[in-house]
Design a protein around this motif. Structure first.
Motif, mmCIF file in Angstrom:
data_model
loop_
_atom_site.group_PDB
_atom_site.id
_atom_site.type_symbol
_atom_site.label_atom_id
_atom_site.label_comp_id
_atom_site.label_asym_id
_atom_site.label_seq_id
_atom_site.Cartn_x
_atom_site.Cartn_y
_atom_site.Cartn_z
ATOM 1 N N GLU A 1 46.668 38.716 31.946
ATOM 2 C CA GLU A 1 45.537 38.906 30.914
ATOM 3 C C GLU A 1 44.868 37.515 30.467
ATOM 4 O O GLU A 1 43.780 37.311 30.325
ATOM 5 C CB GLU A 1 45.825 39.625 29.805
ATOM 6 N N GLU A 2 45.835 36.417 30.390
ATOM 7 C CA GLU A 2 45.283 35.028 29.896
ATOM 8 C C GLU A 2 44.400 34.523 31.268
ATOM 9 O O GLU A 2 43.402 33.631 30.751
ATOM 10 C CB GLU A 2 46.330 34.058 29.716
ATOM 11 N N ALA A 3 44.583 34.554 32.326
ATOM 12 C CA ALA A 3 44.117 34.369 33.567
ATOM 13 C C ALA A 3 42.887 34.863 33.672
ATOM 14 O O ALA A 3 42.109 34.130 34.222
ATOM 15 C CB ALA A 3 44.850 34.260 34.819
ATOM 16 N N ALA A 4 42.674 36.080 33.401
ATOM 17 C CA ALA A 4 41.450 36.734 33.510
ATOM 18 C C ALA A 4 40.409 36.576 32.379
ATOM 19 O O ALA A 4 39.113 36.812 32.714
ATOM 20 C CB ALA A 4 41.804 38.361 33.370
ATOM 21 N N ALA A 5 40.771 35.907 31.295
ATOM 22 C CA ALA A 5 39.938 35.943 30.375
ATOM 23 C C ALA A 5 38.816 34.814 30.403
ATOM 24 O O ALA A 5 37.692 34.920 30.023
ATOM 25 C CB ALA A 5 40.696 35.546 28.961
ATOM 26 N N VAL B 1 44.032 44.337 40.939
ATOM 27 C CA VAL B 1 43.736 44.042 39.672
ATOM 28 C C VAL B 1 44.644 44.219 38.538
ATOM 29 O O VAL B 1 44.986 45.199 38.304
ATOM 30 C CB VAL B 1 42.354 44.489 39.144
ATOM 31 N N MET B 2 45.293 43.212 38.021
ATOM 32 C CA MET B 2 46.277 43.145 37.241
ATOM 33 C C MET B 2 45.734 43.097 35.792
ATOM 34 O O MET B 2 46.141 43.942 34.876
ATOM 35 C CB MET B 2 47.465 42.066 37.199
ATOM 36 N N ALA B 3 44.585 42.361 35.401
ATOM 37 C CA ALA B 3 44.007 42.326 34.303
ATOM 38 C C ALA B 3 42.477 42.038 34.571
ATOM 39 O O ALA B 3 42.096 41.304 35.420
ATOM 40 C CB ALA B 3 44.602 41.309 33.260
ATOM 41 N N SER B 4 41.740 42.149 33.595
ATOM 42 C CA SER B 4 40.365 42.042 33.491
ATOM 43 C C SER B 4 40.072 41.338 32.117
ATOM 44 O O SER B 4 40.993 41.165 31.352
ATOM 45 C CB SER B 4 39.380 43.073 34.006
ATOM 46 N N SER B 5 38.521 41.511 31.795
ATOM 47 C CA SER B 5 38.128 41.111 30.413
ATOM 48 C C SER B 5 36.826 41.862 30.225
ATOM 49 O O SER B 5 36.141 42.108 31.078
ATOM 50 C CB SER B 5 38.313 39.767 30.224
ATOM 51 N N VAL C 1 41.578 43.306 29.298
ATOM 52 C CA VAL C 1 41.787 44.552 29.517
ATOM 53 C C VAL C 1 43.017 44.601 30.616
ATOM 54 O O VAL C 1 42.990 43.860 31.473
ATOM 55 C CB VAL C 1 40.686 45.211 30.201
ATOM 56 N N LEU C 2 44.312 45.164 30.350
ATOM 57 C CA LEU C 2 45.211 45.438 31.307
ATOM 58 C C LEU C 2 45.024 46.378 32.170
ATOM 59 O O LEU C 2 44.425 47.610 31.694
ATOM 60 C CB LEU C 2 46.411 45.507 30.718
ATOM 61 N N CYS C 3 44.959 46.396 33.482
ATOM 62 C CA CYS C 3 44.615 46.985 34.508
ATOM 63 C C CYS C 3 45.956 47.707 35.397
ATOM 64 O O CYS C 3 46.199 48.772 34.790
ATOM 65 C CB CYS C 3 43.624 46.573 35.580
ATOM 66 N N LEU C 4 46.152 46.962 36.294
ATOM 67 C CA LEU C 4 47.696 47.387 36.692
ATOM 68 C C LEU C 4 48.733 46.635 35.860
ATOM 69 O O LEU C 4 50.107 47.369 36.219
ATOM 70 C CB LEU C 4 47.768 46.889 38.109
ATOM 71 N N ALA C 5 48.608 45.735 35.423
ATOM 72 C CA ALA C 5 49.714 45.082 34.645
ATOM 73 C C ALA C 5 50.260 46.167 33.617
ATOM 74 O O ALA C 5 49.629 46.478 32.832
ATOM 75 C CB ALA C 5 49.187 43.909 33.978
ATOM 76 N N PRO C 6 51.695 46.295 33.618
ATOM 77 C CA PRO C 6 52.010 47.371 32.819
ATOM 78 C C PRO C 6 52.241 47.041 31.307
ATOM 79 O O PRO C 6 52.473 47.819 30.516
ATOM 80 C CB PRO C 6 53.557 47.772 33.266
#
Length: 450
Positions: A198-202, A73-77, A415-420
């Motif tokens: 993060e945009e794609a996860a929203a 998971v790179m990003a979530s929301s 929310v950034l998860c693995l994305a730095p």
């Protein structure tokens, strides 16, 4: 975990490279603890603080079963079900996990003393289980949150009717607010290439929910020329409903609670906007009595904005606070389509305005795979845009949920998860450039947390 992140951020790793990566034994996740479920007893909902109940834990990577995928998971929301989970309403989510655990040996994996929450993700497939053919390691994906078993005939016309239908990350474990997530392969969809992680996860949950509720024939079946009343039109759900109305040739009448939120709606292209706070609309005289004079005043204000017309569709989700007014202002033969009830589940309305005017109330809950796919396709084509307003770190998930609970947000919070860092994962810069203003529309109007 660093090897996984390096492979993803390189943009060069192949399916074979991902398959050769060693899976970690554990990962970081935003969790709830079963032992905390009584921590808010006796408190009003508004006083419950997600920052106290959401933990950041290191948890084991779950066993991969048939038809499933492990995703980095790179990003979530954050969605409103994250808030409900965190304040243990309407019931602690551990009741859902226990019920799922009784179903099968694979279901038992979900019944744990902790719950990894979150119903959105963007990321990269790491592994697939037996029977998965469409997806492979290295695929960049987003996930919708419908989890179904489809062993009953009831779900084969509309998978939302499956008796074993659950919302992933709310009624199941191993959700998206984490570094790794476990999903069914039929939850996966292609990540829009012009968007960052993060945009794609929203969009995920709210985009699919709004699509079914407003556009699909399973919902209101909106058509060109319809007047659509949208409560909370700058929020997570409402911001996508507003876009669908505009893209579909309808006229949104956007209801918001501040001038800043009204401006966001205008930037989306809406012209008819009601700031209910500035105009003093209060639909309840007290806890037990609604004020029908306010319904009438509200209906009159809508007609001022529509050239004398009533609304064909009401996009309902606040519930108790607004439902009486929603039924009243809908035109004869019109539709009130409802999901969620963020202001209360017990709805009250005057049935004379429903039955004598042949209005319809339709219940809508998330979306089936096809509806989710269509909603995501519109994002991928640049017809519908993410409404991301702010991004938090995984460590700040509790704060993110707190801000949503207090309505201190606009659109969606990521929310950034693995994305730095923000801004990574864009694969189609040319398309992005065409839509950059729309992509960043909500970033210009952030509300400061308190």
């Amino acid at each position: 975990m660093k090897e996984i992140v390096d492979a993803i951020t390189s943009g060069q790793a192949t399916a074979r490279d991902y398959s050769a990566l060693r899976l970690p034994e554990s990962y970081r996740a935003a969790t709830l603890h079963r032992s905390d479920t009584g921590m808010f007893e006796g408190m009003a909902s508004a006083d419950k603080d997600p920052r106290l109940s959401i933990h950041l834990d290191e948890v084991p990577v779950p066993e991969l079963g048939p038809g499933e995928a492990l995703v980095a998971v790179m990003a979530s929301s954050v969605n409103y079900n994250t808030v409900w989970s965190s304040i243990f309403e309407p019931v602690p989510t551990f009741a859902f996990l226990e019920r799922y655990g009784r179903r099968s040996s694979l279901g038992r994996r979900h019944d744990l003393p902790y719950h990894v929450i979150g119903s959105d993700l963007s990321g990269v497939v790491l592994r697939t289980g037996p029977g998965v053919n469409l997806w492979k390691a290295g695929d960049e994906v987003v996930a919708h949150c419908l989890s179904v078993e489809l062993e009953s005939s009831d779900g084969h016309n509309d998978t939302m009717l499956d008796p074993e239908q659950r919302i992933w990350g709310f009624e199941t474990n191993f959700g998206g607010l984490a570094e790794v997530a476990l999903v069914k392969s039929n939850q996966l969809m292609p990540k829009p290439e012009h968007l960052s992680w993060e945009e794609a996860a929203a969009p995920g949950l709210v985009n699919s929910t709004a699509y079914r509720q407003l556009v699909s024939r399973n919902g209101a079946g909106m058509k060109q020329g319809d007047n659509v009343l949208i409560w909370g039109a700058s929020g997570g759900l409402g911001s996508y409903a507003t876009q669908f109305a505009l893209a579909g040739g309808a006229t949104p009448i956007c209801v918001v609670s501040s001038q800043e939120k009204a401006e966001i709606c205008r930037r989306m292209g809406a012209e008819a906007v009601i700031d209910r706070r500035a105009e003093g609309f209060r639909f309840w005289r007290d806890e037990h009595t609604q004020d029908q004079r306010e319904w009438k005043r509200f209906g009159g204000r809508i007609r001022e904005l529509t050239g004398g017309e009533d609304v064909d569709i009401v996009f309902e989700h606040p519930g108790r606070e607004t439902f009486g007014a929603s039924v009243y202002v809908t035109r004869k033969g019109g539709t009130i389509v409802t999901c969620a009830s963020t202001s209360g589940y017990i709805h009250e309305y005057d049935n004379r305005y429903l039955w004598m005017s042949l209005k319809r109330i339709i219940g809508s809950h998330f979306a089936n795979y096809r509806e989710s796919w269509e909603a995501n396709r519109l994002v991928a084509k640049g017809r519908i845009h993410p409404t991301l307003s702010r991004v938090y770190s995984l460590e700040e998930t509790g704060q993110a949920a707190h801000d949503v609970h207090r309505n201190l947000h606009q659109g969606k919070v990521g929310v950034l998860c693995l994305a730095p860092e923000e801004g990574l994962g864009v694969r189609d810069e040319q398309m992005r450039a065409k839509h950059l203003d729309a992509i960043n529309r909500f970033r210009a109007g952030r509300l400061a947390p308190v």
